[in-house]
Motif scaffolding. Structure first.
Motif, PDB file in Angstrom:
ATOM      1  N   GLU A  81       7.834 -88.549  51.765  1.00  0.00           N
ATOM      2  CA  GLU A  81       8.014 -89.714  50.890  1.00  0.00           C
ATOM      3  C   GLU A  81       9.483 -89.900  50.522  1.00  0.00           C
ATOM      4  OE1 GLU A  81       6.897 -91.066  46.311  1.00  0.00           O
ATOM      5  OE2 GLU A  81       5.877 -89.358  47.230  1.00  0.00           O
ATOM      6  N   TYR A  82       9.963 -91.143  50.625  1.00  0.00           N
ATOM      7  CA  TYR A  82      11.332 -91.434  50.204  1.00  0.00           C
ATOM      8  C   TYR A  82      11.364 -91.397  48.683  1.00  0.00           C
ATOM      9  CZ  TYR A  82      15.963 -93.479  49.839  1.00  0.00           C
ATOM     10  OH  TYR A  82      17.299 -93.669  49.557  1.00  0.00           O
ATOM     11  N   SER A  83      12.068 -90.404  48.125  1.00  0.00           N
ATOM     12  CA  SER A  83      12.036 -90.166  46.684  1.00  0.00           C
ATOM     13  C   SER A  83      13.400 -89.674  46.202  1.00  0.00           C
ATOM     14  CB  SER A  83      10.947 -89.134  46.351  1.00  0.00           C
ATOM     15  OG  SER A  83      10.838 -88.915  44.974  1.00  0.00           O
ATOM     16  N   PRO A  84      14.282 -90.594  45.788  1.00  0.00           N
ATOM     17  CA  PRO A  84      15.621 -90.195  45.323  1.00  0.00           C
ATOM     18  C   PRO A  84      15.558 -89.262  44.112  1.00  0.00           C
ATOM     19  CG  PRO A  84      15.508 -92.564  45.719  1.00  0.00           C
ATOM     20  CD  PRO A  84      14.103 -92.057  45.780  1.00  0.00           C
ATOM     21  N   GLY A  85      16.545 -88.374  44.060  1.00  0.00           N
ATOM     22  CA  GLY A  85      16.660 -87.477  42.912  1.00  0.00           C
ATOM     23  C   GLY A  85      15.905 -86.178  43.029  1.00  0.00           C
ATOM     24  N   GLN A  86      15.138 -85.999  44.091  1.00  0.00           N
ATOM     25  CA  GLN A  86      14.359 -84.767  44.264  1.00  0.00           C
ATOM     26  C   GLN A  86      15.116 -83.704  45.062  1.00  0.00           C
ATOM     27  OE1 GLN A  86      11.150 -84.681  42.793  1.00  0.00           O
ATOM     28  NE2 GLN A  86      11.980 -86.598  41.963  1.00  0.00           N
ATOM     29  N   THR A  87      16.109 -84.126  45.837  1.00  0.00           N
ATOM     30  CA  THR A  87      16.860 -83.205  46.690  1.00  0.00           C
ATOM     31  C   THR A  87      18.351 -83.449  46.508  1.00  0.00           C
ATOM     32  OG1 THR A  87      16.780 -84.785  48.533  1.00  0.00           O
ATOM     33  CG2 THR A  87      15.017 -83.136  48.429  1.00  0.00           C
ATOM     34  N   ASN A  88      19.174 -82.562  47.109  1.00  0.00           N
ATOM     35  CA  ASN A  88      20.621 -82.753  47.063  1.00  0.00           C
ATOM     36  C   ASN A  88      21.224 -82.371  48.408  1.00  0.00           C
ATOM     37  OD1 ASN A  88      21.099 -79.848  47.102  1.00  0.00           O
ATOM     38  ND2 ASN A  88      20.550 -79.820  44.939  1.00  0.00           N
ATOM     39  N   PHE A  89      22.559 -82.354  48.481  1.00  0.00           N
ATOM     40  CA  PHE A  89      23.221 -82.136  49.768  1.00  0.00           C
ATOM     41  C   PHE A  89      22.923 -80.768  50.371  1.00  0.00           C
ATOM     42  CE2 PHE A  89      26.157 -80.332  46.720  1.00  0.00           C
ATOM     43  CZ  PHE A  89      26.661 -79.209  47.366  1.00  0.00           C
ATOM     44  N   ALA A  90      22.502 -79.809  49.541  1.00  0.00           N
ATOM     45  CA  ALA A  90      22.251 -78.453  50.038  1.00  0.00           C
ATOM     46  C   ALA A  90      20.780 -78.209  50.376  1.00  0.00           C
ATOM     47  CB  ALA A  90      22.721 -77.425  49.005  1.00  0.00           C
ATOM     48  N   THR A  91      19.916 -79.197  50.153  1.00  0.00           N
ATOM     49  CA  THR A  91      18.490 -79.034  50.444  1.00  0.00           C
ATOM     50  C   THR A  91      18.275 -78.932  51.948  1.00  0.00           C
ATOM     51  OG1 THR A  91      17.909 -80.320  48.475  1.00  0.00           O
ATOM     52  CG2 THR A  91      16.204 -80.056  50.142  1.00  0.00           C
ATOM     53  N   THR A  92      17.508 -77.940  52.362  1.00  0.00           N
ATOM     54  CA  THR A  92      17.258 -77.744  53.789  1.00  0.00           C
ATOM     55  C   THR A  92      16.069 -78.580  54.256  1.00  0.00           C
ATOM     56  OG1 THR A  92      15.715 -75.907  53.497  1.00  0.00           O
ATOM     57  CG2 THR A  92      18.077 -75.360  53.573  1.00  0.00           C
ATOM     58  N   ALA A  93      15.954 -78.707  55.558  1.00  0.00           N
ATOM     59  CA  ALA A  93      14.812 -79.421  56.135  1.00  0.00           C
ATOM     60  C   ALA A  93      13.505 -78.768  55.704  1.00  0.00           C
ATOM     61  CB  ALA A  93      14.927 -79.434  57.660  1.00  0.00           C
ATOM     62  N   ALA A  94      13.462 -77.440  55.726  1.00  0.00           N
ATOM     63  CA  ALA A  94      12.239 -76.720  55.353  1.00  0.00           C
ATOM     64  C   ALA A  94      11.881 -76.957  53.889  1.00  0.00           C
ATOM     65  CB  ALA A  94      12.407 -75.234  55.626  1.00  0.00           C
TER      66      ALA A  94
END
Length: 265
Positions: free
Chosen positions: A140-153
């Motif tokens: 789901e496209y959901s801004p604010g849940q991840t950042n630049f360091a979030t991995t694919a996994a």
């Protein structure tokens, strides 16, 4: 389309930064589908330019005097038209190098199991677009849940993310299917969705011997078109990031990024 782009990045710090190095990949190349009318990057002090491994223009500047705020601005005009195929020159990074996973793209076993039925058997446009659609529908496209360091996994585990996460998951799965793939940073023009102005997608190699790459936007599950403006390519976000740096001092950081894209004609 004739597009005017303005990209402003501002940093503010709790305490003075004593020393910093900033690395910018904010110069869009003239390539299939885009022609640069004019482009200017403004930095606090003069930057030195070089060409990196992936043929991106890399601008670097060092600040040795203390500061508590910093502004970086890129602005210019680009002519675009529909194009999604790119052919590397003879000095380009080998597609085989882009079969290697990175820390940001390394897949989990759960991820590979989940997408097993969607993994392409060959590097054709139709098969890769089906995988892109599967990723788009699953994350789901959901801004604010991840950042630049979030991995694919990590993004997969949350089943949420933004274009950067969609791109990392797609890179992970293409590479797992033995299809060379690379990260693309850029801009996306959509008057109804200004939050998508900063964008990311992937290129996959459809012909390794000839160096032919096809650009796919995972967030929209489509081939790229005149709405897309390429900035830089790399193995993942980190090697193609528009702005990144290291610093000494500064304490807490507040980052404000603003991108506006206007259609002139």
């Amino acid at each position: 389309m004739h597009l005017k782009i303005r990209h402003r990045t501002e940093y503010r710090y709790e305490t003075p930064v004593r020393y910093s190095i900033q690395e910018l990949r904010l110069s869009p190349p003239t390539a299939a589908g885009q022609e640069i009318e004019r482009w200017k990057i403004s930095t606090p002090i003069k930057a030195s330019n070089s060409i990196d491994t992936f043929n991106n223009v890399c601008s670097v500047f060092v600040q040795e005097a203390s500061y508590t705020s910093m502004m970086i601005e890129a602005e210019g005009e680009v002519l675009t038209h529909d194009a999604y195929e790119y052919i590397d020159d003879s000095k380009a990074v080998s597609p085989y190098y882009l079969l290697q996973q990175t820390n940001l793209t390394e897949p989990s076993e759960g991820m590979l199991d989940y997408f097993a039925a969607s993994l392409p058997k060959k590097n054709s446009i139709d098969e890769v677009l089906k995988l892109a659609a599967a990723v788009q529908q699953s994350i789901e496209y959901s801004p604010g849940q991840t950042n630049f360091a979030t991995t694919a996994a990590q993004s997969f585990a949350m089943k949420r993310g933004v274009c950067q996460d969609h791109a990392h998951i797609m890179l992970s799965l293409c590479r797992a299917a033995q299809i060379p793939a690379r990260y693309v940073s850029g801009y996306f023009f959509a008057e109804e969705s200004p939050n998508l102005a900063s964008h990311a997608w992937i290129d996959f190699c459809s012909d390794i011997e000839k160096g032919v790459w096809i650009s796919v936007d995972i967030t929209h599950a489509c081939l790229i078109d005149a709405r897309h403006i390429r900035l830089a390519i790399g193995r993942d976000y980190y090697s193609a990031a528009p702005v990144k740096g290291v610093r000494t001092g500064g304490g807490g950081e507040e980052l404000t990024a603003n991108i506006s894209i206007q259609q002139l004609s």
